[in-house]
Each structure stands twice: as structure tokens, then as C-alpha cells.
Design an enzyme around this catalytic site. Structure first.
Site, PDB file in Angstrom:
ATOM      1  N   MET A  59      13.471  50.652 -33.772  1.00 53.45           N
ATOM      2  CA  MET A  59      13.734  51.320 -32.501  1.00 53.45           C
ATOM      3  C   MET A  59      13.164  50.586 -31.291  1.00 53.45           C
ATOM      4  SD  MET A  59      10.942  54.435 -32.278  1.00 53.45           S
ATOM      5  CE  MET A  59      11.375  54.781 -30.575  1.00 53.45           C
ATOM      6  N   TYR A  60      12.195  49.697 -31.473  1.00 47.71           N
ATOM      7  CA  TYR A  60      11.559  49.064 -30.327  1.00 47.71           C
ATOM      8  C   TYR A  60      12.567  48.206 -29.568  1.00 47.71           C
ATOM      9  CZ  TYR A  60       7.109  50.386 -32.583  1.00 47.71           C
ATOM     10  OH  TYR A  60       6.064  51.074 -33.172  1.00 47.71           O
ATOM     11  N   SER A  61      12.762  48.538 -28.304  1.00 52.52           N
ATOM     12  CA  SER A  61      13.780  47.869 -27.473  1.00 52.52           C
ATOM     13  C   SER A  61      15.129  47.848 -28.171  1.00 52.52           C
ATOM     14  CB  SER A  61      13.344  46.444 -27.113  1.00 52.52           C
ATOM     15  OG  SER A  61      12.230  46.446 -26.247  1.00 52.52           O
ATOM     16  N   TYR A  62      15.385  48.919 -28.949  1.00 50.93           N
ATOM     17  CA  TYR A  62      16.674  49.081 -29.639  1.00 50.93           C
ATOM     18  C   TYR A  62      17.026  47.862 -30.490  1.00 50.93           C
ATOM     19  CZ  TYR A  62      16.911  52.830 -26.217  1.00 50.93           C
ATOM     20  OH  TYR A  62      16.611  53.937 -25.451  1.00 50.93           O
TER      21      TYR A  62
END
Length: 326
Positions: A59-62
């Protein structure tokens, strides 16, 4: 750098883990994230300091965090020299199956993470939170199959209730499936609720403890007050604003500052040294976005707090409601 055994496994990790939520690209949710060019020097510096443990999440920065980390590690290190961890659970798209811990999503998510990371396997595949909509049996069997397929060496978990973690371990044992070997709890000087149940359980079960937010999202560095937020992250991090803000939190920050001033070292070293002083801690997950952050983390390994200093740091703590998960 002295490397530690990861819980009850034979894997060895550095006593500091570099968390990479800060790396990837600025987005609506993470406007303070660094782009790839800005991120790579921190990953390279971590390796130069002897840090071999890197934590990210899909999920980090998609997904961009995984991509940036994967390319940097390919350029700066040998794959077998590093311990690479990522996570699954949070939404990665608009569809009903683009999130959670169902077999469908786990199998899709691990393949997507491996593609972004540019590797055949991760060393540690972690569930980011508990999924109330999926039977625990389905989740644990899917994670077991991920390990048996060679796509992950070990599995771990992050913030949840202790009874949930115990249920997951019991379910794995009951069916002969892979157990979680680590827990990533929310733990720092201003949030110590995990000392009640989760950490004692981990100690009893020989589970690695790798806390997130050991500096309370920067609060413990002393650069924030109730009235003043100096950094873009402190101003825009809505999740962080939900975690900290009690009067006692800022009183503890002041106590950290007093000890740091008396020692002539930055607040970050004192706050990290306190976490590292706990024998149940394997490796705190530390973010780095400015020069000196990684050096402070390394220096904290050599800071030995006295019993009197530890008492001063701990005595102001006030109980909190559950923060960081539901």
C-alpha cells in the site's frame, strides 16, 4: 553491526530495520513521500551502515515504495544479503477483492508485490491488519501455501488484538500450517499498551518483535508541540494525528529532551535507545527522510540508558485507548 536471531528462526537481522513508507512518490495520502531519486541514497546508506533488514508494504505510495526499494536493492546489494519484508491487507484497487486476507487477494497480492520488488521471494510476508470478513483458516492456509510455493520464507503479522494473534497461531498449529514468526506492534515511549498482553505473548512464544513508529511518527524527536508542526508530514499525516496528542505525550517528549540535552545527543537517540533497551525487542522499524536519521539510529545502538534515566522516561506514561488498529 551485530546481527540478531529473528525470533525462533535461524534467520539473522540487523537490530535496526529500515522502514520504507517514506519512499516511493508523493500521493494524495502521502504528500510527504520522497521520490525515487531522493529515496535511493537512504537505502544505500542503510546498507553501508550494515543494516540488512528492510520493511515495506504494497500500500505504501500505492506500490511505488516496493518498486523503488526493489530497484535500489538490486543495484546496491546481493539479494541473499538482505532480509526483505512486505505486507498485505490494505486496498490496492477499487474492487471488492482488492483488499483483505482472502485466498483470492493474498495470492494476487503476493504476485504483484514480487513483480514490483523484482524478486522471486520475500523473506517475510506480513498481514498488515486483521481481516474480520475472512475466516482465519482461509487466511492461514493461503499464507502457508505462499510459503510452500517458495514465494515467502516466513510469515509475520502486525497490529491486532492478542487473542487474534493467538487464534491465528493455534489455527496454524491445529492444521500443520506455517506459523507467524514475528509481530509488528505499535510501540514507543508514548504508546506502551502492547506491554499488557501482546509483548508477553510474543516473549512466551519466542516471536520476533519489530515495532513500528518507535519515534511516535517523529513526535519524540522534540520538533513538534501541540501548537506547532514543523514538517509537512506532521501537518498532513491524518493517521498520525489520531495516534498522539495527550498532554502526557508531550510531557514525555519534554523528558526525552531533558535527558538528550544532559547527554549532548539528539532526542531520537534517547527514544530509540529506550526501545532497544527492552530485551524483547528484535529490531525497531525506523524511517529516514533527512540526513542524520540513519546515523542517529545506528548511534542509538551504543547508548546505554541508566535505570534512573529509564525510570524518568517511563514514569509519566498514561494509559491510552487502543491506537493503530481496530
Amino acid at each position: 553491526m551485530e546481527y540478531l536471531r529473528f525470533g525462533n528462526t535461524g534467520m539473522k537481522v540487523s537490530p535496526i530495520c529500515l522502514g520504507t513508507m517514506t519512499y516511493g512518490k508523493p500521493t494524495d495520502r502521502w504528500p510527504w513521500a520522497l521520490d525515487e531519486e531522493q529515496s535511493r541514497p537512504f537505502i544505500k546508506k542503510a546498507l553501508e551502515l550494515g543494516i540488512n533488514f528492510f520493511d515495506t508494504a504494497d500500500m505504501y505510495s500505492y506500490g511505488a515504495s516496493e518498486e523503488v526499494l526493489g530497484r535500489a536493492l538490486k543495484d546496491f546489494a546481493s539479494r541473499d544479503e538482505v532480509v526483505l519484508a512486505t505486507k498485505v491487507f490494505n486496498p490496492m484497487g477499487p474492487g471488492p477483492n482488492d483488499k483483505g486476507l482472502s485466498r483470492k487477494h493474498i495470492m494476487s497480492a503476493i504476485n504483484a508485490s514480487l513483480r514490483r520488488l523484482g524478486t522471486d521471494y520475500v523473506d517475510l510476508y506480513q498481514i498488515h491488519r486483521w481481516d474480520y470478513d475472512t475466516p482465519v483458516e482461509e487466511t492461514m492456509e493461503a499464507l502457508h501455501d505462499v510459503v510452500k510455493a517458495g514465494k515467502a520464507r516466513y510469515i509475520g503479522a502486525s497490529s491486532m488484538y492478542s487473542w487474534q494473534f493467538a487464534q491465528a497461531q493455534y489455527t496454524a498449529d491445529l492444521h500443520g500450517w506455517t506459523r507467524f514468526v514475528s509481530m509488528q506492534p505499535h510501540y514507543n515511549l508514548v504508546y506502551r499498551e502492547e506491554e499488557r498482553e501482546m509483548i508477553p505473548f510474543c516473549v512466551d512464544q519466542k516471536i520476533a518483535v519489530i515495532p513500528w513508529s518507535p519515534l511516535a511518527r517523529g513526535l519524540l524527536t522534540g520538533k513538534r508541540t501541540k501548537e506547532r508542526n514543523e514538517t509537512l508530514r506532521a501537518q498532513t499525516d491524518q493517521f498520525g494525528k489520531l495516534l498522539y496528542g495527550q498532554d502526557a505525550d508531550f510531557e514525555i517528549v519534554n523528558r526525552v529532551s531533558e535527558i538528550a540535552t544532559s547527554r549532548g545527543i539528539p532526542n531520537a537517540q534517547v527514544a530509540l535507545a529506550w526501545v532497544l533497551s527492552k530485551p524483547f525487542i528484535t529490531a525497531p522499524i525506523v524511517g529516514a527522510s533527512k540526513p542524520g536519521h540513519l546515523e542517529d539510529a545506528e548511534a542509538a545502538l551504543s547508548v546505554q540508558l541508566s535505570e534512573e534515566e529509564i525510570t524518568k522516561l517511563e514514569e509519566l506514561y498514561q494509559p491510552h485507548p487502543v491506537l493503530g488498529f481496530q
